[in-house]
Design a protein around this motif. Structure first.
Motif, PDB file in Angstrom:
ATOM      1  N   UNK A 112       0.829  -1.208   0.000  1.00  0.00           N
ATOM      2  CA  UNK A 112       0.000   0.000   0.000  1.00  0.00           C
ATOM      3  C   UNK A 112       0.862   1.256   0.000  1.00  0.00           C
ATOM      4  N   UNK A 113       1.959   1.249   0.797  1.00  0.00           N
ATOM      5  CA  UNK A 113       2.806   2.436   0.875  1.00  0.00           C
ATOM      6  C   UNK A 113       3.545   2.686  -0.447  1.00  0.00           C
ATOM      7  N   UNK A 114       4.037   1.628  -1.068  1.00  0.00           N
ATOM      8  CA  UNK A 114       4.859   1.793  -2.278  1.00  0.00           C
ATOM      9  C   UNK A 114       4.015   2.021  -3.523  1.00  0.00           C
ATOM     10  N   UNK A 115       2.821   1.406  -3.578  1.00  0.00           N
ATOM     11  CA  UNK A 115       2.033   1.451  -4.811  1.00  0.00           C
ATOM     12  C   UNK A 115       0.812   2.358  -4.701  1.00  0.00           C
ATOM     13  N   UNK A 116       0.507   2.799  -3.458  1.00  0.00           N
ATOM     14  CA  UNK A 116      -0.679   3.625  -3.291  1.00  0.00           C
ATOM     15  C   UNK A 116      -1.953   2.841  -3.463  1.00  0.00           C
ATOM     16  N   UNK A 117      -1.863   1.513  -3.282  1.00  0.00           N
ATOM     17  CA  UNK A 117      -3.053   0.669  -3.413  1.00  0.00           C
ATOM     18  C   UNK A 117      -3.889   0.749  -2.138  1.00  0.00           C
ATOM     19  N   UNK A 118      -4.982   0.019  -2.130  1.00  0.00           N
ATOM     20  CA  UNK A 118      -5.879   0.036  -0.978  1.00  0.00           C
ATOM     21  C   UNK A 118      -6.146  -1.392  -0.533  1.00  0.00           C
TER      22      UNK A 118
END
Length: 529
Positions: free
Chosen positions: A447-453
């Motif tokens: 989540x932190x590296x890719x901005x995913x949820x």
């Protein structure tokens, strides 16, 4: 009552005449002895509060004002009570220089007529001193007799302290081995009231003496005068401290003798009380074990015989601990509270813990708050209200509540409040968060590296009990997108989420992070919104 210069002046047969009165109260000042001396400096051979008789031979016929002033100054510095001058030996009366020096230094001066031998003055004073000594001896004997009878009463400690306070005209406090007050009394024999700060100071000084572990005494000055403290018991096994204050001046030999007898009596009383206390604790442990074994009737009968009846009706079970150096003090305080709340509080030691049964009443709650609320290191866990027949259930609840109180540094934890949070409320944030971060670490990193949820998608899916459509709708995404995210979460966690156990473990990890204030990535919402 010790004789004074006024007593000697009032003896008309001696014919003494006052020349210089000295300072206020000098005529009533107690006299320790009377002696005669014509030495230029008799002070090495004098004691305080002594009357000196002289013929003035040391001054000669040509009296020097400087010589006389130095002589009187030395007498005043030595604490001489008065100076008597024998007339018509060297001079017809006291020299004016001597009278002036006595007035300047506040030393009373009186004239002894030629017809009165010094030995007559000395003998009369000695008779008065002997009579005063006999009166004090009789007083001490009567006081010791009253105190001995008081020691035979059921409330021996309170009775002895009251008699001592009454005899000395002072206030008295008896403290136990933990500097807690056992008994106190004012000079009139009543309770010592309105002096909380003074009693606190006494307790502080007593703690210092008790920590040394040696027989000793101490004094300190208070608004009510000098306070003296004396330890009770043997070196290495001190039983308490006796404190006395508010007396009119220092205690004389007779009063000190009475205090010494009280020190012996109270020391013995506390020693016996300690032995009885240990026996009582063993018997209360037996009562506790009977209760745990379901023998409530037998336990109630034994408790009644011990004069510590069990609380009836709905009760709360408690489990308590204190720091190692404060455990005995806590037990003593709980036992005193139980003695004052007979039938409402029962205390026992069991499995290294202090266990108690308390009536479910607001008054007793206040007592427990007072015992635990203000002392660091003390923790108490209380069960819900249960019946004595359900003691084992209450113990389990109390143990859980105590563990939570100790873990979170709270003085008192009630199981009812603990249960409101459900099973997740029992999670120890400090211990569970590192485990949760390790378990969910790969998902958090993605989540932190890719901005995913991924974290938020996982939470919403678990909140929806694994149902795709409700979770996807709440996230605002298509259900196939949600399926792809959960599949990726499973790959990152290296475990399938198709069982109840796996989903529960991940859910608890999410709760631990949330309770600890951890971020959940860059998701689009919160499961608690």
């Amino acid at each position: 009552m010790a004789p004074s210069l006024q007593h000697l002046l009032d003896r008309h047969a001696l014919g003494l005449r006052l020349v210089v009165a000295g300072t206020a109260g000098s005529l009533e000042r107690p006299v320790a002895w009377v002696s005669s001396s014509d030495l230029p400096d008799p002070t090495p051979f004098l004691i305080a509060d002594q009357i000196v008789l002289t013929t003035g031979t040391q001054f000669g016929t040509a009296v020097s004002a400087t010589q006389v002033e130095a002589y009187v100054a030395r007498l005043a510095a030595a604490g001489v009570a008065a100076l008597g001058f024998g007339t018509e030996v060297i001079t017809a009366g006291p020299p004016s220089e001597l009278a002036q020096a006595c007035a300047e230094h506040g030393v009373p001066l009186f004239e002894v007529p030629y017809r009165t031998p010094f030995i007559a003055v000395i003998r009369y004073a000695a008779d008065l001193i002997a009579e005063a000594d006999r009166e004090r001896d009789a007083w001490a004997l009567a006081a010791q007799r009253s105190i001995a009878f008081a020691a035979l009463r059921p409330d021996a400690s309170h009775a002895v302290v009251t008699e001592l306070a009454r005899a000395l005209g002072a206030w008295v406090v008896l403290l136990d081995a933990h500097a807690a007050t056992i008994a106190d009394a004012a000079a009139d024999g009543g309770r010592l009231r309105g002096r909380d700060r003074l009693v606190e100071r006494v307790a502080e000084e007593a703690q210092g003496l008790l920590r040394r572990g040696q027989r000793s005494g101490a004094t300190f000055t208070s608004p009510s005068g000098t306070v003296s403290l004396q330890t009770l018991g043997r070196r290495g096994d001190l039983r308490g401290v006796l404190a006395i204050g508010g007396a009119d001046g220092p205690l004389d030999a007779a009063a000190q003798g009475v205090v010494t007898s009280v020190v012996a009596i109270t020391g013995l009383t506390l020693e016996q009380g300690g032995a009885l206390g240990r026996a009582g604790r063993a018997l209360r442990l037996g009562v506790w074990r009977l209760l745990l074994a379901g023998e409530s009737d037998a336990a109630g009968t034994v408790a009644e015989e011990l004069a510590t009846p069990l609380p009836s009706g709905a009760v709360r079970v408690g489990v308590a601990t204190a720091a190692d150096d404060g455990r005995e003090a806590l037990l003593s305080e709980l036992e005193r509270a139980a003695a004052l709340a007979v039938g409402d509080l029962f205390v026992a030691e069991h499995d290294g813990r202090l266990s108690l049964i308390a009536s479910d009443t607001p008054g007793l709650d206040a007592v427990l708050e007072g015992l635990f609320g203000g002392t660091p290191g003390r923790h108490l866990g209380l069960s819900r209200a249960v019946g004595l027949a359900d003691l084992a259930l209450g113990v389990g609840q109390a143990v859980s509540a105590h563990a939570q109180a100790a873990a979170e540094g709270r003085s008192i934890e009630r199981f009812g409040a603990l249960a409101v949070g459900g099973m997740t409320g029992l999670l120890d944030a400090a211990r569970s968060r590192p485990v949760a971060e390790d378990l969910l670490g790969p998902v958090l990193l993605a989540d932190r590296e890719e901005g995913s949820a991924l974290v938020e998608s996982l939470r919403q899916w678990l909140e929806a009990n694994g149902q795709w459509d409700p979770a996807a709708k709440r996230l605002g995404i298509h259900r196939h997108t949600l399926r792809n995210r959960i599949t990726r979460v499973e790959r990152l966690l290296e475990r399938p989420l198709d069982t109840f156990a796996a989903r529960t473990e991940v859910w608890l990890a999410l709760v631990s992070l949330e309770d600890a204030g951890s971020g959940s990535g860059s998701g689009s919402g919160s499961a608690r919104d």
